[in-house]
Design an enzyme around this catalytic site. Structure first.
Site, PDB file in Angstrom:
ATOM      1  N   SER A  83       0.850  -1.184   0.000  1.00  0.00           N
ATOM      2  CA  SER A  83       0.000   0.000   0.000  1.00  0.00           C
ATOM      3  C   SER A  83       0.883   1.231   0.000  1.00  0.00           C
ATOM      4  CB  SER A  83      -0.885   0.013   1.258  1.00  0.00           C
ATOM      5  OG  SER A  83      -1.561   1.258   1.376  1.00  0.00           O
ATOM      6  N   TYR A  96      -1.762   0.321  10.656  1.00  0.00           N
ATOM      7  CA  TYR A  96      -1.690  -0.084   9.251  1.00  0.00           C
ATOM      8  C   TYR A  96      -0.416   0.451   8.617  1.00  0.00           C
ATOM      9  CZ  TYR A  96      -3.294  -1.066   4.487  1.00  0.00           C
ATOM     10  OH  TYR A  96      -3.418  -1.547   3.204  1.00  0.00           O
TER      11      TYR A  96
END
Length: 202
Positions: A83, A96
């Site tokens: 990501s 995250y």
């Protein structure tokens, strides 16, 4: 990807089925938006277990099969869907961000460790993709999830990321895409997203 017995079963099935040409590590997920101070540690554990340890487990289990497959094809591919959160931090992304930064670092070290072998380590780092990602992050709050994508012209979908993966693994064996960042045109940066039509400035 979080259970050693399941990973061992996958390895056995893959080895029984013949040479392996590519491994795509696509398991992941973001849970919650709490601050670092107010972090729910179970969520952080789940993010690290899936994004980081799951990636390590699968790579370690399937490297022998990938090496075997590389003899037939000229290269073996280890792909991980990370990501842009693994490259840029943002408020509410503590767990995250940390997990995806760790996954990015894991791939960088692996690339060094595999130097000299016909194995490519490919990182696909998506930005905003319209899937159930936000629904999971916002714990089932559909309105909050929908707001993320509201007004974004042509947001990416899962098929766009799949196409990037296919392109990377179908390139000639000597061509290695170390890092591919994939964002919708409307997304200039992690939290800089244009809402509304995309039109030339005059």
């Amino acid at each position: 990807m979080t259970d050693d017995a399941d990973v061992a079963r996958i390895r056995s099935e893959v080895e029984a089925g013949g040479p392996l040409h590519a491994l795509v590590n696509n398991a992941g997920g973001a849970f919650g938006t709490e601050s670092v101070e107010e972090a729910i540690l179970e969520d952080w554990r789940a993010m690290f277990e899936t994004n980081v340890l799951g990636t390590q487990r699968m790579i370690a289990a399937l490297l022998p099969a990938l090496r075997e497959g590389s003899l037939e094809r000229g290269s073996g591919d280890i792909v991980a869907v990370t990501s842009i959160a693994g490259h840029t931090v943002y408020p509410g992304g503590g767990g995250y961000n940390a997990a995806k930064h760790a996954q990015h670092a894991l791939l960088g070290v692996l690339r060094l460790e595999l130097g000299g072998e016909p194995l490519r380590v490919i990182e696909i780092a998506p930005g905003m993709v319209k899937t159930d990602f936000s629904l999971v992050r916002y714990r089932g709050d559909q309105a909050a999830a929908d707001a993320v994508y509201a007004g974004v012209e042509h947001p990416l979908v899962a098929d766009d990321i799949a196409e990037a993966i296919v392109h990377a693994v179908e390139l000639p064996p000597h061509v290695d895409l170390d890092l591919v960042v994939v964002k919708p045109v409307a997304q200039s940066a992690v939290r800089v997203i244009h809402k509304g039509p995309l039109t030339p400035k005059r």
